[in-house]
Each structure stands twice: as C-alpha cells, then as structure tokens.
Design a protein around this motif. Structure first.
Motif, PDB file in Angstrom:
ATOM      1  N   ASP A 177       0.838  -1.201   0.000  1.00  0.00           N
ATOM      2  CA  ASP A 177       0.000   0.000   0.000  1.00  0.00           C
ATOM      3  C   ASP A 177       0.872   1.250   0.000  1.00  0.00           C
ATOM      4  N   LEU A 178       2.144   1.081  -0.324  1.00  0.00           N
ATOM      5  CA  LEU A 178       3.188   2.108  -0.366  1.00  0.00           C
ATOM      6  C   LEU A 178       3.751   2.460   1.010  1.00  0.00           C
ATOM      7  N   ASP A 179       3.104   1.995   2.092  1.00  0.00           N
ATOM      8  CA  ASP A 179       3.646   2.175   3.434  1.00  0.00           C
ATOM      9  C   ASP A 179       4.094   0.842   4.026  1.00  0.00           C
ATOM     10  N   ILE A 180       3.416  -0.227   3.635  1.00  0.00           N
ATOM     11  CA  ILE A 180       3.754  -1.578   4.075  1.00  0.00           C
ATOM     12  C   ILE A 180       3.854  -2.458   2.833  1.00  0.00           C
ATOM     13  N   GLU A 181       4.815  -3.349   2.867  1.00  0.00           N
ATOM     14  CA  GLU A 181       5.027  -4.239   1.722  1.00  0.00           C
ATOM     15  C   GLU A 181       5.298  -5.642   2.244  1.00  0.00           C
ATOM     16  N   ALA A 182       4.630  -6.637   1.648  1.00  0.00           N
ATOM     17  CA  ALA A 182       4.843  -8.021   2.051  1.00  0.00           C
ATOM     18  C   ALA A 182       5.414  -8.816   0.899  1.00  0.00           C
ATOM     19  N   HIS A 183       6.437  -9.621   1.183  1.00  0.00           N
ATOM     20  CA  HIS A 183       6.984 -10.589   0.241  1.00  0.00           C
ATOM     21  C   HIS A 183       6.769 -11.972   0.854  1.00  0.00           C
ATOM     22  N   ILE A 184       6.022 -12.819   0.181  1.00  0.00           N
ATOM     23  CA  ILE A 184       5.714 -14.150   0.700  1.00  0.00           C
ATOM     24  C   ILE A 184       6.199 -15.189  -0.299  1.00  0.00           C
ATOM     25  N   ASP A 185       7.064 -16.084   0.164  1.00  0.00           N
ATOM     26  CA  ASP A 185       7.631 -17.121  -0.692  1.00  0.00           C
ATOM     27  C   ASP A 185       6.860 -18.423  -0.508  1.00  0.00           C
ATOM     28  N   LEU A 186       6.466 -19.039  -1.629  1.00  0.00           N
ATOM     29  CA  LEU A 186       5.707 -20.286  -1.609  1.00  0.00           C
ATOM     30  C   LEU A 186       6.459 -21.382  -2.349  1.00  0.00           C
ATOM     31  N   ASP A 187       6.324 -22.598  -1.855  1.00  0.00           N
ATOM     32  CA  ASP A 187       6.833 -23.746  -2.595  1.00  0.00           C
ATOM     33  C   ASP A 187       5.904 -24.016  -3.778  1.00  0.00           C
ATOM     34  N   VAL A 188       6.474 -24.472  -4.864  1.00  0.00           N
ATOM     35  CA  VAL A 188       5.670 -24.743  -6.053  1.00  0.00           C
ATOM     36  C   VAL A 188       5.549 -26.249  -6.266  1.00  0.00           C
ATOM     37  N   VAL A 189       4.402 -26.654  -6.790  1.00  0.00           N
ATOM     38  CA  VAL A 189       4.190 -28.046  -7.169  1.00  0.00           C
ATOM     39  C   VAL A 189       4.810 -28.302  -8.536  1.00  0.00           C
ATOM     40  N   ASP A 190       4.688 -27.313  -9.421  1.00  0.00           N
ATOM     41  CA  ASP A 190       5.244 -27.415 -10.772  1.00  0.00           C
ATOM     42  C   ASP A 190       5.361 -26.006 -11.326  1.00  0.00           C
ATOM     43  N   GLY A 191       6.239 -25.820 -12.285  1.00  0.00           N
ATOM     44  CA  GLY A 191       6.390 -24.499 -12.876  1.00  0.00           C
ATOM     45  C   GLY A 191       7.289 -24.529 -14.086  1.00  0.00           C
ATOM     46  N   GLY A 192       7.176 -23.485 -14.905  1.00  0.00           N
ATOM     47  CA  GLY A 192       7.999 -23.443 -16.099  1.00  0.00           C
ATOM     48  C   GLY A 192       7.986 -22.071 -16.731  1.00  0.00           C
ATOM     49  N   GLY A 193       8.822 -21.900 -17.736  1.00  0.00           N
ATOM     50  CA  GLY A 193       8.886 -20.637 -18.454  1.00  0.00           C
ATOM     51  C   GLY A 193       9.979 -19.726 -17.983  1.00  0.00           C
ATOM     52  N   GLY A 194      10.872 -20.223 -17.125  1.00  0.00           N
ATOM     53  CA  GLY A 194      11.955 -19.379 -16.640  1.00  0.00           C
ATOM     54  C   GLY A 194      11.480 -18.370 -15.612  1.00  0.00           C
ATOM     55  N   ASP A 195      12.153 -17.212 -15.566  1.00  0.00           N
ATOM     56  CA  ASP A 195      11.780 -16.146 -14.641  1.00  0.00           C
ATOM     57  C   ASP A 195      10.746 -15.241 -15.308  1.00  0.00           C
ATOM     58  N   TRP A 196       9.614 -15.037 -14.651  1.00  0.00           N
ATOM     59  CA  TRP A 196       8.554 -14.189 -15.201  1.00  0.00           C
ATOM     60  C   TRP A 196       7.695 -13.647 -14.063  1.00  0.00           C
ATOM     61  N   SER A 197       6.935 -12.595 -14.360  1.00  0.00           N
ATOM     62  CA  SER A 197       6.073 -11.955 -13.372  1.00  0.00           C
ATOM     63  C   SER A 197       4.725 -11.636 -13.987  1.00  0.00           C
ATOM     64  N   VAL A 198       3.741 -11.480 -13.125  1.00  0.00           N
ATOM     65  CA  VAL A 198       2.412 -11.081 -13.558  1.00  0.00           C
ATOM     66  C   VAL A 198       1.718 -10.383 -12.394  1.00  0.00           C
ATOM     67  N   CYS A 199       0.936  -9.341 -12.682  1.00  0.00           N
ATOM     68  CA  CYS A 199       0.203  -8.598 -11.654  1.00  0.00           C
ATOM     69  C   CYS A 199      -1.283  -8.914 -11.776  1.00  0.00           C
ATOM     70  N   ILE A 200      -1.827  -9.515 -10.728  1.00  0.00           N
ATOM     71  CA  ILE A 200      -3.217  -9.970 -10.718  1.00  0.00           C
ATOM     72  C   ILE A 200      -3.952  -9.277  -9.577  1.00  0.00           C
TER      73      ILE A 200
END
Length: 371
Positions: free
Chosen positions: A50-73
C-alpha cells in the motif's frame, strides 16, 4: 515456452490473507489493488503493498515453467480463487503477448481468465536490509504488542501517537502506546541496548498480531525510517511513523498515596452493570466510599442513575481519598487486559492513576475525568 506455476490452494490462501490485509480494498491507483506474482528458480514470490507496508511471501511450487517471469493480478480476485480452491492445486499461467492471466483449479474443475496490469508498473518500497536489531521467539513479539496495542490513538491530528513506540534504553527494552487518556507500557526485557526510539504504525502492529502469531521473528533495520519484520518465508517491510514520541515518563506517577485493590472479574461486571441502561459509550463512572466499600455510580439525565456495590475496601489512612471518575470504556478495556488481582494506585485528585496486575512487565496509566 509456457509461463506457468502450480501451487497448493491452501498455501496460496494463507499468503493472500496477509496480502489482502495490506492492500486497501479500494484504490485510486489501479496497480495498488494488484499483487505481483514472480516465478523464479527458487520458487514463487507474491508481493503486495500500500506504499507504506510491503509483504513478500515465498511459496513452494508443485510445478512451474517458463523461466523467470512476473504477472500482476487483482488481489480480490486471486484471494477469492484461492478460497474457492480449498485443498486443490491452483495453476497460474501468464499468457504471451496478452494482458491476461489464466488460472485453473484442480484438474480444470474451474477456469478463470483475468485482466492483468504491466508488472513494470508495480511499485516497491526501496531500501537495503541492514543489521539485525532483535529476534523474538515463540510469538513473543505478537504477545507483547497485544499487551499495549489497545492504547494506540486513532486521532489523526497527533499522528505520532498512531502506533506503538519501540523504545530501547541502556537499561531495558519496552513497547509503549498512548492516546493521551490511557497509557500501556510493557518492559519486556531488562537487557538494554543502544538507545533508539521507533514508532511502528497501527496497521503494521495489527498485521503482526493477526498473521504472525506464534512465529519466530527477526527485525532488521532498513535505511532510514523503515523496518523489515522477517518470519520463515515472509518479509514485511514497513515505514515507521516519522515523528518524535512524547516523553511518556512525565505522566508516570512518581508516588502513590492510596491503593485500591480490585478483583478483575468483579470490576468488569460492575462496569457492565453500571452502564447497562445504555447511553453514551464511554460515559463517566464515579468511584466513592459507602460504608467502607467502593461503589460505582453512573448518572445520566436521559438514562437515569445507577449504583453498583463492590467488595473492594475503600482505602483508609490519615486522609481519605476523594471520589474520582473514569471513562467507563477505558477502564473496562484496561481491566480486561489485566491478569489476576488489580492494584489501582492514586495520589491527589486529578492526577494520573497507575494500574498494576500480576504481569510484572506491565505498567498502565489512566487519566481520571469529571463525573
């Protein structure tokens, strides 16, 4: 190569609870209503701010692909999907050359197409993580903040009171909160350190209390005016309130002439009985002497008068204390936060009252009011 990641619905749901607590539900800046999902070789990271507080949460993945990428949802949409998924896996796919993400639940039991925003527009609170300030184990930070957070002010004009002051002295370490009418101070360790004073915002305190309970937490300094609160897989970066916390030691009574010994459950019940007829929330209740016992009175021109007797002996001495009054809501909140027997210590009329209980780390101060 398809850009996708698969995570457990339950872990995504837990992560989105924290993100949703930080991201405001309604935003004039569209990107601030979105979470940034980043897929890397190390796993998946979800970021919200919210520009005053920022959270970074790391999750384990079951599967993934495509290298390094990002998306804003959108946060509300993603949180809703995570809740609906239950124990099923959630697959998030970043469509190439299109401003949309595709999300499927389980083996295609549910499928969603969501509009996204450019990940390059996502803001982050800058700063480099510095030295470790302190580590709190077994939920100690949450438990300590909970002891004082009820006294945080909600008055925006005195913005520097809208948080908890983390005060480190050479003699000890403490958290303190006050709204000018009541004060809660917890000296959580007698071991001091390099003197410092930091004001942790009310919203940050609430997020720690609601989402990081029972965790081992490390707190790091971040540049000027920020902190990192780190739990396993979670980093909360928060700006501090920029201001000088008032010298609260000036309102701590240096002497006590009288002591009123209260029973916690009895005084809470007596306040409830005295205010049972309704009316103004936080109406004044008066303590006075009746046949050597303390009684509580509440007078109202609209709702009548109430008098409740207690088993508390009225203090005896060379000079009998005069009747005094408190805001009923403030006194009830203070009593509810106490453990076991309560000692209410006083000096002359109009002076602050000190309130102590069986928790020796706590000092509470309550200002009287006119009945």
């Amino acid at each position: 190569m398809t850009k996708f990641v698969v995570v457990e619905g339950r872990t995504l749901k837990q992560a989105m609870k924290i993100i949703s607590a930080i991201v405001e539900r309604y935003n004039t800046i569209p990107i601030l209503s979105h979470a940034k999902i980043t897929h890397r070789a190390e796993g998946l990271r979800i970021t919200g701010t919210d520009l005053d507080i920022e959270a970074h949460i790391d999750l384990d993945v079951v599967d993934g692909g495509g290298g390094d990428w990002s998306v804003c949802i959108g946060v509300q949409a993603l949180a809703g999907i995570a809740r609906a998924a239950g124990v099923m896996d959630v697959r998030i796919e970043r469509a190439d050359n299109a401003m949309e993400a595709r999300i499927s639940v389980g083996d295609g039991a549910a499928f969603y197409e969501l509009q996204i925003l450019p990940e390059d527009d996502f803001p982050e609170i800058g700063g480099k993580q510095g030295d470790l300030i302190e580590m709190f184990t077994n939920g100690m930070l949450t438990a300590t903040l909970d002891k004082v957070s009820g006294s945080i002010s909600t008055e925006e004009t005195r913005y520097y009171l809208n948080g908890v002051c983390w005060h480190i002295t050479k003699q000890d370490r403490r958290f303190v909160a006050t709204d000018g009418h009541r004060l809660s101070l917890c000296t959580y360790t007698p071991e001091g350190g390099e003197p410092a004073s930091r004001i942790i915002p009310r919203k940050t305190v609430k997020i720690i209390s609601n989402h990081l309970a029972n965790q081992n937490l490390k707190i790091y300094d971040v540049d000027t005016g920020k902190l990192d609160i780190v739990a396993p897989g979670i980093t909360i970066r928060t700006k501090l309130i920029d201001g000088t916390y008032p010298d609260y030691s000036r309102v701590l009574p240096s002497r006590h002439d009288f002591t009123l010994d209260l029973k916690r459950d009895e005084i809470i019940a007596a306040i409830d009985q005295a205010t049972a007829t309704g009316g103004q929330r936080g109406a004044a209740i008066k303590f006075s002497n009746q046949n050597g016992r303390a009684v509580i009175e509440r007078r109202s021109g609209d709702f009548g008068n109430a008098k409740v007797k207690t088993s508390t002996p009225w203090p005896a001495g060379k000079v009998e204390p005069q009747p005094f009054a408190f805001n009923s809501r403030y006194l009830r909140d203070v009593a509810a936060g106490c453990q076991g027997a309560i000692e209410m210590r006083m000096t002359e009329p109009g002076a602050p009252f000190s309130i102590f209980d069986e928790d020796k780390t706590m000092t509470r101060v309550l200002m009287p009011m006119r009945a």
